[in-house]
Design a protein around this motif. Sequence first.
Motif, PDB file in Angstrom:
ATOM      1  N   ASN A  26      40.568  37.062  35.246  1.00  0.00           N
ATOM      2  CA  ASN A  26      39.335  37.821  34.968  1.00  0.00           C
ATOM      3  C   ASN A  26      38.711  38.326  36.269  1.00  0.00           C
ATOM      4  OD1 ASN A  26      39.599  37.289  32.255  1.00  0.00           O
ATOM      5  ND2 ASN A  26      38.018  35.687  32.193  1.00  0.00           N
ATOM      6  N   LEU A  27      38.670  37.452  37.274  1.00  0.00           N
ATOM      7  CA  LEU A  27      38.075  37.844  38.557  1.00  0.00           C
ATOM      8  C   LEU A  27      38.892  38.944  39.224  1.00  0.00           C
ATOM      9  CD1 LEU A  27      36.991  34.419  40.065  1.00  0.00           C
ATOM     10  CD2 LEU A  27      35.574  36.174  38.987  1.00  0.00           C
ATOM     11  N   LEU A  28      40.189  38.786  39.165  1.00  0.00           N
ATOM     12  CA  LEU A  28      41.086  39.789  39.754  1.00  0.00           C
ATOM     13  C   LEU A  28      40.794  41.164  39.144  1.00  0.00           C
ATOM     14  CD1 LEU A  28      43.691  40.052  41.553  1.00  0.00           C
ATOM     15  CD2 LEU A  28      45.017  39.685  39.467  1.00  0.00           C
ATOM     16  N   ARG A  29      40.630  41.185  37.821  1.00  0.00           N
ATOM     17  CA  ARG A  29      40.423  42.468  37.133  1.00  0.00           C
ATOM     18  C   ARG A  29      39.007  43.002  37.304  1.00  0.00           C
ATOM     19  NH1 ARG A  29      43.897  39.713  32.766  1.00  0.00           N
ATOM     20  NH2 ARG A  29      45.974  40.356  33.462  1.00  0.00           N
ATOM     21  N   ALA A  30      38.077  42.116  37.663  1.00  0.00           N
ATOM     22  CA  ALA A  30      36.679  42.551  37.818  1.00  0.00           C
ATOM     23  C   ALA A  30      36.361  42.953  39.262  1.00  0.00           C
ATOM     24  CB  ALA A  30      35.744  41.419  37.385  1.00  0.00           C
ATOM     25  N   LEU A  31      37.343  42.872  40.152  1.00  0.00           N
ATOM     26  CA  LEU A  31      37.071  43.177  41.561  1.00  0.00           C
ATOM     27  C   LEU A  31      36.669  44.641  41.736  1.00  0.00           C
ATOM     28  CD1 LEU A  31      39.987  41.416  43.506  1.00  0.00           C
ATOM     29  CD2 LEU A  31      37.577  40.722  43.412  1.00  0.00           C
ATOM     30  N   PRO A  32      35.684  44.896  42.599  1.00  0.00           N
ATOM     31  CA  PRO A  32      35.348  46.290  42.913  1.00  0.00           C
ATOM     32  C   PRO A  32      36.463  46.897  43.770  1.00  0.00           C
ATOM     33  CG  PRO A  32      34.106  44.801  44.337  1.00  0.00           C
ATOM     34  CD  PRO A  32      34.865  43.932  43.364  1.00  0.00           C
ATOM     35  N   GLU A  33      36.401  48.210  43.946  1.00  0.00           N
ATOM     36  CA  GLU A  33      37.379  48.859  44.807  1.00  0.00           C
ATOM     37  C   GLU A  33      37.310  48.214  46.193  1.00  0.00           C
ATOM     38  OE1 GLU A  33      36.878  53.087  44.640  1.00  0.00           O
ATOM     39  OE2 GLU A  33      38.579  53.369  46.018  1.00  0.00           O
ATOM     40  N   ASP A  34      38.427  48.001  46.799  1.00  0.00           N
ATOM     41  CA  ASP A  34      38.518  47.334  48.111  1.00  0.00           C
ATOM     42  C   ASP A  34      38.116  45.861  48.058  1.00  0.00           C
ATOM     43  OD1 ASP A  34      39.328  49.712  49.258  1.00  0.00           O
ATOM     44  OD2 ASP A  34      37.281  50.291  49.814  1.00  0.00           O
ATOM     45  N   GLY A  35      37.877  45.334  46.866  1.00  0.00           N
ATOM     46  CA  GLY A  35      37.477  43.931  46.734  1.00  0.00           C
ATOM     47  C   GLY A  35      38.502  42.968  47.315  1.00  0.00           C
ATOM     48  N   LEU A  36      39.778  43.326  47.263  1.00  0.00           N
ATOM     49  CA  LEU A  36      40.826  42.438  47.803  1.00  0.00           C
ATOM     50  C   LEU A  36      40.652  42.207  49.300  1.00  0.00           C
ATOM     51  CD1 LEU A  36      44.141  43.566  46.028  1.00  0.00           C
ATOM     52  CD2 LEU A  36      42.970  41.373  45.757  1.00  0.00           C
ATOM     53  N   GLU A  37      39.942  43.134  49.956  1.00  0.00           N
ATOM     54  CA  GLU A  37      39.762  43.005  51.413  1.00  0.00           C
ATOM     55  C   GLU A  37      38.492  42.230  51.781  1.00  0.00           C
ATOM     56  OE1 GLU A  37      42.385  43.878  52.924  1.00  0.00           O
ATOM     57  OE2 GLU A  37      43.100  44.771  51.051  1.00  0.00           O
ATOM     58  N   ALA A  38      37.716  41.827  50.787  1.00  0.00           N
ATOM     59  CA  ALA A  38      36.458  41.119  51.066  1.00  0.00           C
ATOM     60  C   ALA A  38      36.739  39.751  51.679  1.00  0.00           C
ATOM     61  CB  ALA A  38      35.664  40.950  49.771  1.00  0.00           C
ATOM     62  N   ARG A  39      35.891  39.332  52.601  1.00  0.00           N
ATOM     63  CA  ARG A  39      36.000  37.993  53.190  1.00  0.00           C
ATOM     64  C   ARG A  39      34.600  37.445  53.440  1.00  0.00           C
ATOM     65  NH1 ARG A  39      39.946  38.316  57.414  1.00  0.00           N
ATOM     66  NH2 ARG A  39      40.435  40.511  57.429  1.00  0.00           N
ATOM     67  N   ALA A  40      34.467  36.119  53.369  1.00  0.00           N
ATOM     68  CA  ALA A  40      33.149  35.490  53.464  1.00  0.00           C
ATOM     69  C   ALA A  40      32.531  35.697  54.851  1.00  0.00           C
ATOM     70  CB  ALA A  40      33.248  34.001  53.146  1.00  0.00           C
ATOM     71  N   MET A  41      33.336  35.542  55.887  1.00  0.00           N
ATOM     72  CA  MET A  41      32.864  35.698  57.264  1.00  0.00           C
ATOM     73  C   MET A  41      34.007  36.259  58.078  1.00  0.00           C
ATOM     74  SD  MET A  41      31.068  31.996  57.904  1.00  0.00           S
ATOM     75  CE  MET A  41      30.397  32.435  59.506  1.00  0.00           C
ATOM     76  N   GLU A  42      33.676  36.750  59.263  1.00  0.00           N
ATOM     77  CA  GLU A  42      34.733  37.198  60.157  1.00  0.00           C
ATOM     78  C   GLU A  42      35.667  36.010  60.394  1.00  0.00           C
ATOM     79  OE1 GLU A  42      33.150  39.126  63.638  1.00  0.00           O
ATOM     80  OE2 GLU A  42      35.158  39.068  64.560  1.00  0.00           O
ATOM     81  N   GLY A  43      36.953  36.237  60.279  1.00  0.00           N
ATOM     82  CA  GLY A  43      37.901  35.138  60.478  1.00  0.00           C
ATOM     83  C   GLY A  43      38.248  34.397  59.196  1.00  0.00           C
ATOM     84  N   SER A  44      37.477  34.614  58.115  1.00  0.00           N
ATOM     85  CA  SER A  44      37.800  33.982  56.828  1.00  0.00           C
ATOM     86  C   SER A  44      38.910  34.771  56.150  1.00  0.00           C
ATOM     87  CB  SER A  44      36.579  33.994  55.902  1.00  0.00           C
ATOM     88  OG  SER A  44      35.519  33.266  56.457  1.00  0.00           O
ATOM     89  N   PRO A  45      39.679  34.135  55.284  1.00  0.00           N
ATOM     90  CA  PRO A  45      40.744  34.865  54.586  1.00  0.00           C
ATOM     91  C   PRO A  45      40.185  35.876  53.590  1.00  0.00           C
ATOM     92  CG  PRO A  45      40.577  32.615  53.750  1.00  0.00           C
ATOM     93  CD  PRO A  45      39.643  32.708  54.921  1.00  0.00           C
ATOM     94  N   THR A  46      40.876  36.992  53.445  1.00  0.00           N
ATOM     95  CA  THR A  46      40.452  37.990  52.455  1.00  0.00           C
ATOM     96  C   THR A  46      40.720  37.442  51.050  1.00  0.00           C
ATOM     97  OG1 THR A  46      42.636  38.989  52.377  1.00  0.00           O
ATOM     98  CG2 THR A  46      41.068  39.919  53.975  1.00  0.00           C
ATOM     99  N   ILE A  47      40.162  38.123  50.070  1.00  0.00           N
ATOM    100  CA  ILE A  47      40.425  37.735  48.674  1.00  0.00           C
ATOM    101  C   ILE A  47      41.911  37.885  48.362  1.00  0.00           C
ATOM    102  CG2 ILE A  47      40.019  38.428  46.268  1.00  0.00           C
ATOM    103  CD1 ILE A  47      37.079  38.706  46.925  1.00  0.00           C
ATOM    104  N   ALA A  48      42.553  38.918  48.881  1.00  0.00           N
ATOM    105  CA  ALA A  48      44.006  39.080  48.667  1.00  0.00           C
ATOM    106  C   ALA A  48      44.761  37.862  49.192  1.00  0.00           C
ATOM    107  CB  ALA A  48      44.505  40.345  49.354  1.00  0.00           C
ATOM    108  N   VAL A  49      44.418  37.440  50.407  1.00  0.00           N
ATOM    109  CA  VAL A  49      45.098  36.277  50.998  1.00  0.00           C
ATOM    110  C   VAL A  49      44.833  35.032  50.149  1.00  0.00           C
ATOM    111  CG1 VAL A  49      45.085  34.701  52.984  1.00  0.00           C
ATOM    112  CG2 VAL A  49      45.196  37.178  53.355  1.00  0.00           C
TER     113      VAL A  49
END
Length: 177
Positions: A26-49
Amino acid sequence: MTKTQDQGVLEALLDSWNRNNTILLNLLRALPEDGLEARAMEGSPTIAVQFSHIHSTRLFFINQTAPAFAKDLAQLFRQDGENRLAERNLERIAVGLEASAKAVGDAVKIAVETGRDMKGTNVAYDHPVLLLQHLLWHEGYHVGQMMLGLKAMGQPMSEEQTEPAIWGVWRREEWDT
Ligand code: NI
């Protein structure tokens, strides 16, 4: 407990595991555009990772404790020279998560039903159900990090989104008005 009651509890546990995977999809499908590249902080893993990591963590612990169930499963990460790249195709992420969720569920079900230990050379669970609980905790942690990543990107998920995608998967609520 009687054997029938035990069976009911096992089914409920496996159902809870499947619901956890439904939430990830559900979360995967609800991601906004570019959501896979989001990360909590610099150096944190992206959502894709994090999605590829959730999948590879499942594979790691099945490989350690019930390898027969992981033998046909491929990683979502791929190596590109020095770099380890996370999968970015939503459909391939979903297919991978479905497959690893099924493998974990099947491995635990067979271990409980046959009284088989989930113990490998380097990793051991005191009871097969603990593999489920360990992974549930791990994946809940990463979902929290993903939510933070979306917030950091300026696109937090609203309660209107998280209620059906996450919380409503667990329970029904009815209130007299
Ligand atoms: Ni992790």
